[in-house]
Design a protein around this motif. Structure first.
Motif, PDB file in Angstrom:
ATOM      1  N   LEU A 134     -32.346 -21.538  -0.287  1.00 28.57           N
ATOM      2  CA  LEU A 134     -31.719 -21.358  -1.763  1.00 28.57           C
ATOM      3  C   LEU A 134     -31.192 -22.737  -2.096  1.00 28.57           C
ATOM      4  CD1 LEU A 134     -30.911 -19.909  -4.265  1.00 28.57           C
ATOM      5  CD2 LEU A 134     -28.860 -19.404  -2.758  1.00 28.57           C
ATOM      6  N   GLN A 135     -30.498 -23.711  -1.209  1.00 28.50           N
ATOM      7  CA  GLN A 135     -30.076 -24.937  -1.550  1.00 28.50           C
ATOM      8  C   GLN A 135     -31.250 -25.866  -1.909  1.00 28.50           C
ATOM      9  OE1 GLN A 135     -27.260 -26.815   1.315  1.00 28.50           O
ATOM     10  NE2 GLN A 135     -27.044 -24.723   2.062  1.00 28.50           N
ATOM     11  N   GLY A 136     -32.478 -25.806  -1.336  1.00 31.37           N
ATOM     12  CA  GLY A 136     -33.577 -26.388  -1.632  1.00 31.37           C
ATOM     13  C   GLY A 136     -34.217 -26.104  -2.997  1.00 31.37           C
ATOM     14  N   MET A 137     -33.944 -24.884  -3.310  1.00 27.27           N
ATOM     15  CA  MET A 137     -34.268 -24.543  -4.885  1.00 27.27           C
ATOM     16  C   MET A 137     -33.522 -25.024  -5.658  1.00 27.27           C
ATOM     17  SD  MET A 137     -35.464 -20.456  -3.536  1.00 27.27           S
ATOM     18  CE  MET A 137     -36.093 -19.881  -5.546  1.00 27.27           C
ATOM     19  N   LEU A 138     -32.206 -24.809  -5.503  1.00 23.24           N
ATOM     20  CA  LEU A 138     -31.213 -25.560  -6.566  1.00 23.24           C
ATOM     21  C   LEU A 138     -31.245 -27.016  -6.751  1.00 23.24           C
ATOM     22  CD1 LEU A 138     -28.133 -23.501  -5.118  1.00 23.24           C
ATOM     23  CD2 LEU A 138     -28.944 -23.627  -7.510  1.00 23.24           C
ATOM     24  N   GLY A 139     -32.059 -27.941  -5.544  1.00 25.47           N
ATOM     25  CA  GLY A 139     -31.977 -29.074  -5.580  1.00 25.47           C
ATOM     26  C   GLY A 139     -33.275 -29.505  -6.610  1.00 25.47           C
ATOM     27  N   ASP A 140     -34.170 -28.622  -6.516  1.00 23.32           N
ATOM     28  CA  ASP A 140     -35.346 -28.946  -7.345  1.00 23.32           C
ATOM     29  C   ASP A 140     -35.031 -28.669  -8.592  1.00 23.32           C
ATOM     30  OD1 ASP A 140     -37.028 -29.668  -5.078  1.00 23.32           O
ATOM     31  OD2 ASP A 140     -37.818 -27.570  -4.657  1.00 23.32           O
ATOM     32  N   ALA A 141     -34.526 -27.513  -8.864  1.00 21.32           N
ATOM     33  CA  ALA A 141     -34.166 -27.308 -10.296  1.00 21.32           C
ATOM     34  C   ALA A 141     -33.105 -28.238 -11.071  1.00 21.32           C
ATOM     35  CB  ALA A 141     -33.541 -25.838 -10.606  1.00 21.32           C
ATOM     36  N   GLY A 142     -32.050 -28.793 -10.320  1.00 18.85           N
ATOM     37  CA  GLY A 142     -31.427 -29.638 -10.629  1.00 18.85           C
ATOM     38  C   GLY A 142     -31.764 -31.217 -10.897  1.00 18.85           C
ATOM     39  N   ARG A 143     -32.904 -31.435 -10.212  1.00 16.22           N
ATOM     40  CA  ARG A 143     -33.606 -32.717 -10.389  1.00 16.22           C
ATOM     41  C   ARG A 143     -34.232 -32.715 -11.979  1.00 16.22           C
ATOM     42  NH1 ARG A 143     -35.114 -31.819  -5.209  1.00 16.22           N
ATOM     43  NH2 ARG A 143     -34.010 -32.947  -3.710  1.00 16.22           N
ATOM     44  N   MET A 144     -34.357 -31.565 -12.529  1.00 14.56           N
ATOM     45  CA  MET A 144     -35.018 -31.484 -13.846  1.00 14.56           C
ATOM     46  C   MET A 144     -34.059 -31.359 -14.944  1.00 14.56           C
ATOM     47  SD  MET A 144     -38.226 -32.351 -13.269  1.00 14.56           S
ATOM     48  CE  MET A 144     -38.794 -31.566 -14.884  1.00 14.56           C
ATOM     49  N   ILE A 145     -32.692 -31.773 -14.774  1.00 16.38           N
ATOM     50  CA  ILE A 145     -31.620 -31.613 -15.767  1.00 16.38           C
ATOM     51  C   ILE A 145     -31.106 -32.964 -15.858  1.00 16.38           C
ATOM     52  CG2 ILE A 145     -29.378 -30.507 -16.116  1.00 16.38           C
ATOM     53  CD1 ILE A 145     -30.247 -28.430 -14.627  1.00 16.38           C
ATOM     54  N   PRO A 146     -31.084 -33.450 -17.180  1.00 13.29           N
ATOM     55  CA  PRO A 146     -30.683 -34.821 -17.431  1.00 13.29           C
ATOM     56  C   PRO A 146     -28.924 -34.779 -16.883  1.00 13.29           C
ATOM     57  CG  PRO A 146     -31.259 -33.857 -19.390  1.00 13.29           C
ATOM     58  CD  PRO A 146     -31.359 -32.798 -18.399  1.00 13.29           C
ATOM     59  N   GLN A 147     -28.744 -36.077 -16.277  1.00 14.22           N
ATOM     60  CA  GLN A 147     -27.691 -36.313 -15.567  1.00 14.22           C
ATOM     61  C   GLN A 147     -26.381 -36.828 -16.637  1.00 14.22           C
ATOM     62  OE1 GLN A 147     -28.872 -39.214 -12.636  1.00 14.22           O
ATOM     63  NE2 GLN A 147     -30.599 -37.740 -12.018  1.00 14.22           N
TER      64      GLN A 147
END
Length: 236
Positions: A161-174
């Motif tokens: 689940l942490q890996g899935m969160l990381g993948d999704a988070g990388r596609m959100i502007p910082q």
């Protein structure tokens, strides 16, 4: 923590822990992704492999590999004749990514409510106090907020689940809170409620609060991006 790694939603190791492990391809990929999501690289811009290679002190090969990876993420188009062209990210895509983050983070909070250790909960409380102090003094809170959510997500006990969160988070502007400082008080109140749910072991409430947390962020950010797109203003 580097500029390209810093942000409220990405989960995983800090850049201090990963910088020595990153390959040239990973460094270039992260930097170009950030530039695309922030609007520094606009749709239809061309990516010059030689210029990027010189900037990062590497050969063309890792730069091309990074661009191929970004093509799989839907951020660039790679064509034999026309080279590498930026596709960019639409407001609709941002809304979709936030919806994914809301769902995944909600599940992570729900699981964390039943699995978080006393030490982890203390760390979450400590980070929340630091965020309040920083917000009150007008200091940057983006990194602290990133660490706050990361600690809760780590407490869910699921590396998948942490890996899935990381993948999704990388596609959100910082740098979300730099764009919307007015969002901070509401976010801090939601943090308070979330900590209470975690302490009580109330998974359903922790999930509800987390999803609500992301719903407000999604609306504000998607509206901003739509306006920035119409005005031709980069999302910094």
């Amino acid at each position: 923590m580097t500029e390209t790694d810093r942000g409220p939603w990405i989960v995983g190791e800090t850049s201090d822990e990963t910088s020595s492990k990153q390959t040239g391809r990973e460094r270039v990929r992260a930097a170009l992704r950030h530039r695309i999501l922030s609007g520094d690289l606009s749709p239809n811009d061309r990516i010059d492999l030689d210029a990027v290679a010189e900037e990062f002190g590497t050969s063309r090969t890792p730069v091309r590999e990074a661009c191929l990876a970004l093509a799989q993420e839907g951020l660039v188009r790679v064509a034999q004749r026309s080279g590498i062209t930026v596709i960019g990210v639409s407001p609709e895509t941002i809304v979709e990514n936030f919806a994914l983050m809301a769902a995944l983070s909600g599940v992570a909070s729900q699981w964390a409510a039943g699995r978080i250790t006393h030490q982890q909960l203390l760390r979450v409380r400590e980070l929340h106090r630091e965020i309040r102090v920083a917000a009150a003094s007008g200091d940057d809170i983006a990194t602290l907020n990133w660490l706050f959510h990361r600690e809760i997500n780590k407490s869910c006990g699921s590396t998948r689940l942490q890996g899935m969160l990381g993948d999704a988070g990388r596609m959100i502007p910082q740098r979300y809170f730099e764009l919307f400082p007015e969002r901070v008080p509401c976010s801090l109140d939601e943090h308070d409620a979330l900590i209470g749910a975690l302490a009580r072991g109330d998974g359903a409430e922790a999930r509800r609060i987390t999803e609500q947390h992301f719903a407000g962020a999604s609306q504000m950010l998607s509206t901003y991006i739509a306006q920035a797109t119409r005005n031709g203003t980069p999302l910094k």
